[in-house]
Design a protein around this motif. Structure first.
Motif, PDB file in Angstrom:
ATOM      1  N   PRO A 191      26.947 101.555 -65.359  1.00 45.40           N
ATOM      2  CA  PRO A 191      25.985 101.044 -64.365  1.00 45.40           C
ATOM      3  C   PRO A 191      26.128 101.644 -62.967  1.00 45.40           C
ATOM      4  N   HIS A 192      27.253 102.345 -62.709  1.00 50.30           N
ATOM      5  CA  HIS A 192      27.400 102.999 -61.397  1.00 50.30           C
ATOM      6  C   HIS A 192      26.584 104.301 -61.330  1.00 50.30           C
ATOM      7  N   VAL A 193      25.985 104.714 -62.457  1.00 53.21           N
ATOM      8  CA  VAL A 193      25.211 105.970 -62.459  1.00 53.21           C
ATOM      9  C   VAL A 193      23.706 105.653 -62.379  1.00 53.21           C
ATOM     10  N   GLU A 194      23.075 106.160 -61.324  1.00 53.50           N
ATOM     11  CA  GLU A 194      21.622 105.983 -61.160  1.00 53.50           C
ATOM     12  C   GLU A 194      20.927 107.101 -61.929  1.00 53.50           C
ATOM     13  N   CYS A 195      20.124 106.729 -62.927  1.00 55.27           N
ATOM     14  CA  CYS A 195      19.565 107.752 -63.834  1.00 55.27           C
ATOM     15  C   CYS A 195      18.079 108.002 -63.588  1.00 55.27           C
ATOM     16  N   THR A 196      17.713 109.285 -63.605  1.00 52.53           N
ATOM     17  CA  THR A 196      16.313 109.711 -63.469  1.00 52.53           C
ATOM     18  C   THR A 196      15.969 110.602 -64.661  1.00 52.53           C
ATOM     19  N   VAL A 197      14.767 110.410 -65.188  1.00 52.10           N
ATOM     20  CA  VAL A 197      14.281 111.276 -66.276  1.00 52.10           C
ATOM     21  C   VAL A 197      13.160 112.144 -65.722  1.00 52.10           C
TER      22      VAL A 197
END
Ligand SMILES: C[S@@+](CC[C@H](N)C(=O)[O-])C[C@H]1O[C@@H](n2cnc3c(N)ncnc32)[C@H](O)[C@@H]1O
Ligand SMILES: O=c1cc(-c2ccc(O)cc2)oc2c(O)c(O)ccc12
Length: 326
Positions: free
Chosen positions: A183-189
């Motif tokens: 959850p500490h990783v902000e993910c973008t596709v």
């Protein structure tokens, strides 16, 4: 045919290996087709889709699943290749192979897929919503295995990572899995408009979706993920994509890296995996400009794109997880 009939699922639901008679009745096939079902099972056994046991005199052969047939069971929790294989058997994917012979004889840049359909694969996903959906769904279902591998085998991979962009990340299954478990990783596709605009706007959003072209711009992030992207493209295009990735990440010292999930030809642990490498390479030959690559080819590509080093951090089945550093 084996998928249409649901042979692997029938055996899986049965719990143990099945006889020809049991299969014929469970699949609700007419008795007139029993001898022909026997011919089909014999061929499926020969190619490794089934294994035949107990062929003693007077006893009926029983047929069991193999690792190959387990891959096509429609189970969410397993590595699910059912939809991918189904999409490969769609006439849109089969027709280009009829042009391969002519393609070899011509000194022409047009791929067999383009000869068959007068458009590229990605133009097809743009103009044919049914094909777009079938392909994106098929890709989505292959991702659970990689989320599990990140959690169980290489959980350090996201240590100190605050942001990630999944380039050509499709409908976001891999990114959603990473966002939920790290959850500490902000993910973008990032993906093409026909993919991003097809994603339903419902439920809580754990990842950000960006529509765009990876050859033009990749949103900045600590980590760029490329799963099954580079094998679609020729070296020249891969170098363009990798250079855009390099621009998007911070320096190696600041924790920047690109994670590539691809096959590495020559590292397959089993003969079946090697066969998958070679068959997939035929798909690349028919529909794309890309190729499956061995480690030397990968090394040259990363170096030509300006990266200083790389490491294969995990090899599982047909796929390897490679980290590359600027
Ligand atoms: C083989 S699929 C892989 C999808 C996803 N990474 C996965 O493994 O589930 C390749 C993806 O690249 C996307 N793609 C193709 N060309 C692209 C481009 N120019 N810019 C961004 N995405 C692109 C496709 O739409 C597709 O989702
Ligand atoms: O239809 C496919 C299948 C793959 C594929 C198959 C097996 C693997 O172990 C990895 C990938 O990849 C594809 C792809 O990259 C694409 O752009 C279109 C179709 C497929």
């Amino acid at each position: 045919m084996a998928l249409d009939l649901g042979i692997a699922e029938a055996i899986d639901n049965h719990g143990i290996a099945m006889t020809l008679s049991q299969l014929q009745s469970t699949l609700s096939l007419p008795t007139t087709k029993k001898p022909h079902l026997h011919r089909l099972l014999r061929m499926l056994t020969h190619v490794g889709f089934l294994v035949e046991q107990g062929t003693g005199v007077g006893t009926e052969a029983i047929y069991d699943l193999t690792p190959m047939s387990c891959h096509v069971l429609r189970k969410e929790e397993t590595f699910n290749m059912f939809s991918l294989i189904q999409s490969q058997l769609d006439f849109i994917m089969v027709k280009p192979s009829l042009h391969l012979g002519d393609w070899f004889k011509q000194d022409d840049q047009q791929k067999p897929f383009e000869m068959a359909h007068s458009c590229s694969f990605w133009e097809m996903t743009n103009k044919n919503p049914n094909f777009n959906k079938m392909f994106n769904d098929a890709m989505e279902r292959t991702n659970r295995k990689y989320v599990n591998a990140f959690i169980n085998n290489v959980s350090d991979v996201f240590k100190g990572v605050h942001s990630l962009v999944d380039v050509g990340g499709g409908t976001g299954a891999l990114s959603k899995g990473i966002a939920e478990n790290f959850p500490h990783v902000e993910c973008t596709v990032l993906d093409l408009p026909q993919v991003i605009h097809s994603i339903p706007n419902d439920g809580p959003v754990s990842v950000k979706f960006v529509s765009g072209d990876m050859f033009t711009f990749i949103p900045p992030a600590d980590v760029v993920v490329l799963k099954w992207i580079l094998h679609d493209w020729c070296d020249e295009d891969c170098i363009k994509i990798l250079r855009r990735c390099k621009e998007a990440i911070p320096s190696n010292e600041a924790g920047g890296k690109v994670i590539v999930i691809e096959k590495v030809i020559g590292t397959a642990s089993t003969e079946a995996c090697h066969e998958t490498h070679l068959l997939n390479d035929m798909l690349m030959l028919t529909a794309f400009t890309g190729t499956e690559r061995d480690e030397l080819q990968w090394k040259k590509l990363f170096s030509d794109a300006g990266f200083s080093s790389y490491q294969i951090i995990l090899a599982m089945g047909t796929e390897s997880v490679i980290e590359i550093y600027s």
